[in-house]
Design a protein around this motif. Structure first.
Motif, PDB file in Angstrom:
ATOM      1  N   THR A  94       0.854  -1.190   0.000  1.00 33.61           N
ATOM      2  CA  THR A  94       0.000   0.000   0.000  1.00 33.61           C
ATOM      3  C   THR A  94       0.894   1.245   0.000  1.00 33.61           C
ATOM      4  O   THR A  94       1.082   1.877   1.043  1.00 33.61           O
ATOM      5  CB  THR A  94      -0.920   0.001   1.234  1.00 33.61           C
ATOM      6  OG1 THR A  94      -0.099  -0.144   2.420  1.00 33.61           O
ATOM      7  CG2 THR A  94      -1.925  -1.137   1.180  1.00 33.61           C
ATOM      8  N   PRO A  95       1.449   1.614  -1.140  1.00 35.42           N
ATOM      9  CA  PRO A  95       2.411   2.725  -1.205  1.00 35.42           C
ATOM     10  C   PRO A  95       1.844   4.067  -0.745  1.00 35.42           C
ATOM     11  O   PRO A  95       2.605   4.953  -0.353  1.00 35.42           O
ATOM     12  CB  PRO A  95       2.773   2.793  -2.696  1.00 35.42           C
ATOM     13  CG  PRO A  95       2.390   1.470  -3.265  1.00 35.42           C
ATOM     14  CD  PRO A  95       1.230   1.002  -2.463  1.00 35.42           C
ATOM     15  N   LEU A  96       0.516   4.199  -0.763  1.00 35.75           N
ATOM     16  CA  LEU A  96      -0.099   5.491  -0.433  1.00 35.75           C
ATOM     17  C   LEU A  96      -0.708   5.519   0.969  1.00 35.75           C
ATOM     18  O   LEU A  96      -1.296   6.530   1.357  1.00 35.75           O
ATOM     19  CB  LEU A  96      -1.207   5.823  -1.446  1.00 35.75           C
ATOM     20  CG  LEU A  96      -0.862   5.692  -2.923  1.00 35.75           C
ATOM     21  CD1 LEU A  96      -2.043   6.143  -3.771  1.00 35.75           C
ATOM     22  CD2 LEU A  96       0.386   6.460  -3.286  1.00 35.75           C
ATOM     23  N   MET A  97      -0.553   4.450   1.730  1.00 33.36           N
ATOM     24  CA  MET A  97      -1.300   4.296   2.975  1.00 33.36           C
ATOM     25  C   MET A  97      -1.192   5.510   3.896  1.00 33.36           C
ATOM     26  O   MET A  97      -2.170   5.953   4.483  1.00 33.36           O
ATOM     27  CB  MET A  97      -0.847   3.036   3.707  1.00 33.36           C
ATOM     28  CG  MET A  97      -1.571   2.789   5.029  1.00 33.36           C
ATOM     29  SD  MET A  97      -3.375   2.663   4.871  1.00 33.36           S
ATOM     30  CE  MET A  97      -3.536   1.038   4.119  1.00 33.36           C
ATOM     31  N   TRP A  98      -0.007   6.057   4.038  1.00 35.94           N
ATOM     32  CA  TRP A  98       0.191   7.152   4.997  1.00 35.94           C
ATOM     33  C   TRP A  98       0.481   8.486   4.305  1.00 35.94           C
ATOM     34  O   TRP A  98       1.033   9.403   4.913  1.00 35.94           O
ATOM     35  CB  TRP A  98       1.315   6.792   5.973  1.00 35.94           C
ATOM     36  CG  TRP A  98       1.070   5.476   6.631  1.00 35.94           C
ATOM     37  CD1 TRP A  98       1.803   4.333   6.494  1.00 35.94           C
ATOM     38  CD2 TRP A  98       0.000   5.133   7.526  1.00 35.94           C
ATOM     39  NE1 TRP A  98       1.267   3.310   7.225  1.00 35.94           N
ATOM     40  CE2 TRP A  98       0.151   3.769   7.877  1.00 35.94           C
ATOM     41  CE3 TRP A  98      -1.079   5.855   8.057  1.00 35.94           C
ATOM     42  CZ2 TRP A  98      -0.727   3.109   8.735  1.00 35.94           C
ATOM     43  CZ3 TRP A  98      -1.960   5.196   8.911  1.00 35.94           C
ATOM     44  CH2 TRP A  98      -1.782   3.843   9.241  1.00 35.94           C
TER      45      TRP A  98
END
Length: 218
Positions: free
Chosen positions: A157-161
């Motif tokens: 999940t590269p965009l999680m944070w």
């Protein structure tokens, strides 16, 4: 990870397209999967097909029309208004079980094409309150997928944070800023690129873009 293969859950929107470019950098081989659940705008699927074709990515489109039948919402019904959640309620665009089903079927596909890695653009920072975009859900499902198929999948999940400004920054770092800005479909009203400018998705996208461009200039 350059010697391994990934399947990207791909809608043709800003987030999943950024993830597609990220996966192309991280993995030797990448395939994309788009789910057809009779979404409100067929342009979404056409956009995903066009992007995958241009980037030379093998693209799978899977029939998930049962989701439309089970979970009527603003993304699948033209008579349901697109609006943010009020008084703690979820937005009208929330599709119950969508990411659970999408990632489960992505896992089945990954097993068939011998891919260990699954990439999705879910995000807990700008997630509109969707429970199936939370990190705890992804980690739980990762364990469940591995147990269900006796596999060793890794869900990325590269965009999680990241907030939307940081997502634009990542696209820029991947040399994909203009591509993502001009070729993707995020708009709930089915307008490619900058969209309609008035739906919740367009407002969030523009807010992040403005913040990122202001930071670049300053």
């Amino acid at each position: 990870m350059k010697n391994e293969k990934a399947v990207v859950v791909f809608s043709g929107g800003q987030d999943s397209t950024t993830c597609l470019f990220w996966a192309m950098k991280e993995f030797k081989e990448v395939e994309a999967v788009t789910f057809d659940y009779n979404q409100r705008h067929r342009t979404e699927i056409l956009c995903a097909k066009d992007i995958a074709s241009e980037l030379g990515i093998k693209h799978h489109v899977l029939d998930m029309s049962l989701l439309n039948q089970l979970a009527p919402n603003a993304l699948t019904r033209s008579d349901i208004e697109v609006k943010d959640g009020e008084e703690g309620e979820l937005p009208s665009t929330f599709v119950p079980g969508r990411n659970l089903l999408f990632l489960s079927f992505a896992g089945v596909l990954a097993s068939q094409v011998n891919a260990k890695h699954i990439v999705t653009g879910v995000c807990e920072t700008d997630f509109s309150g969707y429970p199936d975009c939370r990190d705890v859900f992804i980690k739980s499902l990762n364990v469940t997928l591995n147990l269900s198929m006796d596999q060793d999948f890794v869900i990325h999940t590269p965009l999680m944070w990241l907030n939307k400004a940081q997502t634009w920054k990542l696209a820029d770092e991947l040399d994909a800023f203009e591509f993502v800005r001009n070729r993707t479909l995020t708009c709930y009203n089915g307008i490619i690129a900058d969209g309609c400018g008035i739906c919740p998705a367009c407002k969030l996208r523009k807010k992040g873009l403005d913040e990122y461009l202001e930071g670049v200039v300053s």
